[in-house]
Design an enzyme around this catalytic site. Structure first.
Site, PDB file in Angstrom:
ATOM      1  N   ARG A  63       0.816  -1.211   0.000  1.00 17.74           N
ATOM      2  CA  ARG A  63       0.000   0.000   0.000  1.00 17.74           C
ATOM      3  C   ARG A  63       0.851   1.264   0.000  1.00 17.74           C
ATOM      4  O   ARG A  63       0.386   2.341  -0.353  1.00 17.74           O
ATOM      5  CB  ARG A  63      -0.975   0.000   1.185  1.00 17.74           C
ATOM      6  CG  ARG A  63      -2.127   0.981   0.978  1.00 17.74           C
ATOM      7  CD  ARG A  63      -3.148   0.973   2.101  1.00 17.74           C
ATOM      8  NE  ARG A  63      -3.668  -0.343   2.352  1.00 17.74           N
ATOM      9  CZ  ARG A  63      -3.403  -1.047   3.451  1.00 17.74           C
ATOM     10  NH1 ARG A  63      -2.647  -0.540   4.403  1.00 17.74           N
ATOM     11  NH2 ARG A  63      -3.911  -2.249   3.610  1.00 17.74           N
ATOM     12  N   TYR A 117     -13.869  20.269 -14.912  1.00 15.70           N
ATOM     13  CA  TYR A 117     -14.144  18.938 -15.461  1.00 15.70           C
ATOM     14  C   TYR A 117     -15.424  18.381 -14.822  1.00 15.70           C
ATOM     15  O   TYR A 117     -15.599  18.446 -13.603  1.00 15.70           O
ATOM     16  CB  TYR A 117     -12.931  18.074 -15.105  1.00 15.70           C
ATOM     17  CG  TYR A 117     -12.888  16.679 -15.640  1.00 15.70           C
ATOM     18  CD1 TYR A 117     -12.985  16.430 -17.004  1.00 15.70           C
ATOM     19  CD2 TYR A 117     -12.697  15.596 -14.785  1.00 15.70           C
ATOM     20  CE1 TYR A 117     -12.911  15.142 -17.495  1.00 15.70           C
ATOM     21  CE2 TYR A 117     -12.608  14.299 -15.265  1.00 15.70           C
ATOM     22  CZ  TYR A 117     -12.726  14.070 -16.621  1.00 15.70           C
ATOM     23  OH  TYR A 117     -12.634  12.793 -17.095  1.00 15.70           O
ATOM     24  N   ASP A 189      -6.408  21.718 -11.116  1.00 17.78           N
ATOM     25  CA  ASP A 189      -6.336  20.587 -12.037  1.00 17.78           C
ATOM     26  C   ASP A 189      -5.518  21.062 -13.229  1.00 17.78           C
ATOM     27  O   ASP A 189      -5.973  21.868 -14.027  1.00 17.78           O
ATOM     28  CB  ASP A 189      -7.756  20.177 -12.454  1.00 17.78           C
ATOM     29  CG  ASP A 189      -7.764  18.987 -13.415  1.00 17.78           C
ATOM     30  OD1 ASP A 189      -6.740  18.733 -14.073  1.00 17.78           O
ATOM     31  OD2 ASP A 189      -8.816  18.325 -13.511  1.00 17.78           O
ATOM     32  N   LYS A 214      -3.681  11.236 -19.335  1.00 20.01           N
ATOM     33  CA  LYS A 214      -3.637  12.031 -20.563  1.00 20.01           C
ATOM     34  C   LYS A 214      -2.209  12.134 -21.096  1.00 20.01           C
ATOM     35  O   LYS A 214      -1.717  11.216 -21.700  1.00 20.01           O
ATOM     36  CB  LYS A 214      -4.264  13.403 -20.298  1.00 20.01           C
ATOM     37  CG  LYS A 214      -5.629  13.320 -19.585  1.00 20.01           C
ATOM     38  CD  LYS A 214      -6.711  12.721 -20.460  1.00 20.01           C
ATOM     39  CE  LYS A 214      -7.994  12.349 -19.724  1.00 20.01           C
ATOM     40  NZ  LYS A 214      -8.628  13.395 -18.953  1.00 20.01           N
TER      41      LYS A 214
HETATM   42  C1  PLP Z   1      -9.539  13.281 -17.972  1.00 23.68           C
HETATM   43  C2  PLP Z   1      -9.451  14.368 -17.000  1.00 23.68           C
HETATM   44  C3  PLP Z   1      -9.409  14.098 -15.632  1.00 23.68           C
HETATM   45  C4  PLP Z   1      -9.600  12.713 -15.055  1.00 23.68           C
HETATM   46  O1  PLP Z   1      -8.684  11.759 -15.389  1.00 23.68           O
HETATM   47  P1  PLP Z   1      -9.079  10.213 -15.386  1.00 23.68           P
HETATM   48  O2  PLP Z   1      -7.759   9.550 -15.323  1.00 23.68           O
HETATM   49  O3  PLP Z   1      -9.835   9.977 -16.651  1.00 23.68           O
HETATM   50  O4  PLP Z   1      -9.898   9.930 -14.177  1.00 23.68           O
HETATM   51  C5  PLP Z   1      -9.278  15.152 -14.767  1.00 23.68           C
HETATM   52  N1  PLP Z   1      -9.202  16.416 -15.213  1.00 23.68           N
HETATM   53  C6  PLP Z   1      -9.241  16.720 -16.509  1.00 23.68           C
HETATM   54  C7  PLP Z   1      -9.147  18.150 -16.923  1.00 23.68           C
HETATM   55  C8  PLP Z   1      -9.384  15.715 -17.457  1.00 23.68           C
HETATM   56  O5  PLP Z   1      -9.486  16.017 -18.744  1.00 23.68           O
END
Ligand code: PLP
Length: 403
Positions: A63, A117, A189, A214
């Site tokens: 963990r 988001y 974010d 991403k």
């Molecule tokens: C895709 C995305 C996320 C979330 O990521 P996941 O790995 O798909 O959970 C968070 N913030 C933004 C701006 C995104 O485009």
């Protein structure tokens, strides 16, 4: 690896050298995939010692990770100036939710940028609400309105830059300064730019979150998230993630590290192609608005040029007076663009979007636009030849208006 002057190295260099300092990486370029739930100790004394220090690099139990995950976390920390550490999560959304849970408690108020988001909004309206956290949406472009939405229970501010889908760039240093003056924690974010293009902590935020799914993964084959912070919040993020039981697999950490090493060349190339395509779209009669902060003259460009050192292939545009059926004909006719969620992979994607049902503070269509200019399409430009992508878009525009 040479350690001296590591901080003076450019980010592109740190992408290559980062996370390679551990003993475990002595004889190989890449840390091996350590699949381990159980770490074995030589004796009882070592076992007891192991419990005491909760740090990356110290074996305890799965963990708390293993060398593959530690290497990735270390590389991400080295990329984010001001970070004391990075916590990994099984997805970007998990990173957002766990970071919010690390800073909030029942009775607190959370402010959420109205262009955040969608799942971030849903977290505020769902699980956080059930656990007694209230939320208010705010327009991140309106600093005065933002300053007036605080109350004495406001504890945290969730920012995103540029905003999801509609791509508004906000003044993060100004927003973070207001939040700090009001005693609130600011989280950003930063998935769009990553720390390569925008250093969230240096611009005043307390916690910088990235969906590694991403750009860092970069190949559309893994899901992961990360949150980086200075000492105080890093400790709390780490403790909260462990209490929530968040771990990432060493296989995925290894893939994310592989993606990270090439991220700067991929983002440069995607940025150049996105700009070429955005310029071409700007000239088209079928297009009412191009929402690409990297493009001079596009909304948010001045703040982008001030605060960002890089971009990526993700931007949006709005059709001129077409309806949803026309938009679907266009997207369906594309041959090189896949239709799907996510972005940041090596392949191009197109996504129709409608934000009017969810926005509380930021009207769509925007002020000054025609009411019929509401059909948005988001493009994630990959590594294909930009000329080929333009030819594909051109034939798809023709198909749109033939229908
Ligand atoms: C895709 C995305 C996320 C979330 O990521 P996941 O790995 O798909 O959970 C968070 N913030 C933004 C701006 C995104 O485009």
């Amino acid at each position: 690896m040479a350690k001296g002057g590591k901080d003076s190295h450019a980010p592109a260099t740190r992408l290559v050298t980062g996370g390679r300092s551990g003993d475990f990486a002595d004889h190989v370029v890449n840390p091996p995939v350590w699949r381990a739930s159980t770490h074995l100790y030589p004796d009882c004394a070592a076992l007891r010692e192991g419990v005491k220090s909760n740090e990356d690099g110290r074996f305890f139990y799965g963990r708390r990770g293993a060398p593959t995950q530690w290497a990735l976390a270390e590389a991400l920390t080295e990329l984010e100036p001001g970070a004391a550490g990075t916590v990994l999560y099984p997805s970007g959304v998990a990173a957002i939710v766990a970071a919010l849970m690390a800073v909030l408690k029942s009775g607190d108020v959370l402010l959420v940028a109205d262009n955040a988001y969608d799942p971030t909004r849903n977290t505020a309206m769902g699980i956080l609400k059930r656990f007694g956290v209230e939320h208010r949406f705010f327009d991140p472009l309106d600093l005065d309105a933002f300053a007036s939405v605080f109350c004495d229970r406001t504890r945290a501010v969730m920012l995103e830059n540029p905003g999801s889908l509609t791509m508004e760039v906000c003044d993060i240093p100004a927003l973070a300064r207001i939040a700090q003056a009001k005693g609130a924690v600011s989280l950003v974010d930063n998935t769009w730019a990553t720390a390569l293009g925008f250093t969230g902590l240096q611009h005043g935020c307390d916690i910088a979150i990235t969906a590694l799914t991403k750009h860092v993964g970069g190949h559309s084959d893994l899901m992961m998230g990360a949150a980086s912070a200075g000492e105080r919040w890093y400790r709390r993020l780490r403790q909260t993630a462990q209490q929530l039981g968040h771990v990432v697999s060493p296989d995925d950490a290894s893939l994310a590290l592989r993606g990270l090493r090439t991220m700067s060349v991929r983002l440069k190339r995607e940025t150049a192609s996105a700009l070429e395509i955005a310029r071409w779209l700007e000239q088209r009669d079928e297009v009412a608005h191009v929402l690409c902060p990297m493009l001079p003259g596009s909304p948010g460009h001045d703040l982008w040029a001030r605060d960002f050192t890089g971009g990526c292939g993700l931007f949006s545009f709005v059709l001129e007076g077409r309806d949803d059926a026309a938009r679907c004909r266009l997207v369906d006719a594309l041959e090189l663009f896949g239709i799907g969620y996510s972005w940041g992979g090596f392949e191009s994607l197109a996504l129709p979007f409608d934000v009017q049902p969810v926005r509380a503070r930021m009207p769509w269509p925007k002020e000054g636009w025609g009411v019929e200019d509401r059909c948005g399409i988001r493009l994630s430009i990959g590594l294909e030849d930009a000329g080929d992508l333009i030819v594909d878009l051109e034939q798809a525009f023709a198909a749109m208006d033939q229908g």
